[in-house]
Enzyme design. Sequence first.
Site, short mmCIF file in Angstrom:
data_model
loop_
_atom_site.label_atom_id
_atom_site.label_comp_id
_atom_site.label_asym_id
_atom_site.label_seq_id
_atom_site.Cartn_x
_atom_site.Cartn_y
_atom_site.Cartn_z
N HIS A 32 14.47 21.39 -18.36
CA HIS A 32 13.59 20.41 -17.71
C HIS A 32 14.42 19.54 -16.75
O HIS A 32 15.37 18.89 -17.16
CB HIS A 32 12.93 19.56 -18.79
CG HIS A 32 11.84 18.67 -18.30
ND1 HIS A 32 10.56 19.12 -18.06
CD2 HIS A 32 11.83 17.35 -18.02
CE1 HIS A 32 9.81 18.11 -17.66
NE2 HIS A 32 10.56 17.02 -17.61
N HIS A 65 10.26 18.84 -12.77
CA HIS A 65 9.23 17.80 -12.91
C HIS A 65 9.43 16.78 -11.79
O HIS A 65 10.33 15.95 -11.83
CB HIS A 65 9.40 17.16 -14.31
CG HIS A 65 8.45 16.05 -14.60
ND1 HIS A 65 8.60 15.19 -15.67
CD2 HIS A 65 7.32 15.64 -13.96
CE1 HIS A 65 7.61 14.31 -15.69
NE2 HIS A 65 6.83 14.56 -14.66
C1 DX5 Z 1 10.66 10.61 -18.30
C2 DX5 Z 1 11.06 12.05 -18.10
C3 DX5 Z 1 11.34 12.74 -19.38
C4 DX5 Z 1 12.51 12.21 -20.16
C5 DX5 Z 1 12.37 12.64 -21.59
O1 DX5 Z 1 10.15 10.11 -17.13
O2 DX5 Z 1 10.03 12.76 -17.45
O3 DX5 Z 1 11.51 14.15 -19.15
O4 DX5 Z 1 13.74 12.64 -19.67
O5 DX5 Z 1 13.36 12.02 -22.35
P1 DX5 Z 1 13.15 11.68 -23.89
O6 DX5 Z 1 12.94 12.97 -24.60
O7 DX5 Z 1 14.43 11.01 -24.26
O8 DX5 Z 1 11.96 10.78 -23.97
ZN ZN Z 2 10.09 15.00 -17.39
#
Ligand code: DX5
Ligand code: ZN
Length: 214
Positions: A32, A65
């Site tokens: 991701h 993303h």
């Molecule tokens: C937040 C990002 C997420 C984030 C997730 O805006 O889109 O992908 O990195 O991180 P965790 O799993 O630590 O919440």
């Molecule tokens: Zn994300």
Amino acid sequence: MIKISPSILSADFSKLGFDVDRAEKGGAEYLHIDVMDGVFVPNISLGAPIQKSIRKQSKMVFDTHLMIIDPIRYVDDFAKAGSDIITIHLESCDNVAETLEKIRSYGIKAGLSIKPKTPVTALKPFIGMFDMLLIMSVEPGFGGQSFIPESLDKIRESRALLPELDIEVDGGINADNINEVVKAGANVIVAGSAVFGKEDVASAIALLRKNGEA
Ligand code: DX5
Ligand code: ZN
């Protein structure tokens, strides 16, 4: 069967290649890649050149993303930098359909994401135009936040609406809550801190999978 998508936002950027390799060897199917512009979200992360450089060493599904306004401007860059999926936000532009179509024109998957306050019904006009739904379970912008419990209802509602589609959930997922998220209907699970925040990345991924599929 679920797919685990470790978020490199929580990786150590001074040894990004090493962290990506640990995730891949640890069995993660997806990687991701969180792209932030400091406008759509209050944080800046990374761009296509970084994705391009890690593409050379990894066979994982690159799950990009885009948390940026007017994402159509950057579809070409990320497609050429090796994205297998590009996800845009419903809230980020007025030309959602056109942007999804442009992503698919590269022969890759188009994802559509909604923030915590956006209702699932807002997706309805775009059904059929995207290959994955991404439900944000934190306000986008930062890793390490707590999972918003109301997201579970949104996952259930989405699964009922889109029984065959990939449903990804992103934000605050860890070994303790992953089972509820999967039971609610998600099949692609993003985890940043719960993977790269752990000393043993492979064990962290294995534990998420075990608890997710229990
Ligand atoms: C937040 C990002 C997420 C984030 C997730 O805006 O889109 O992908 O990195 O991180 P965790 O799993 O630590 O919440
Ligand atoms: Zn994300």
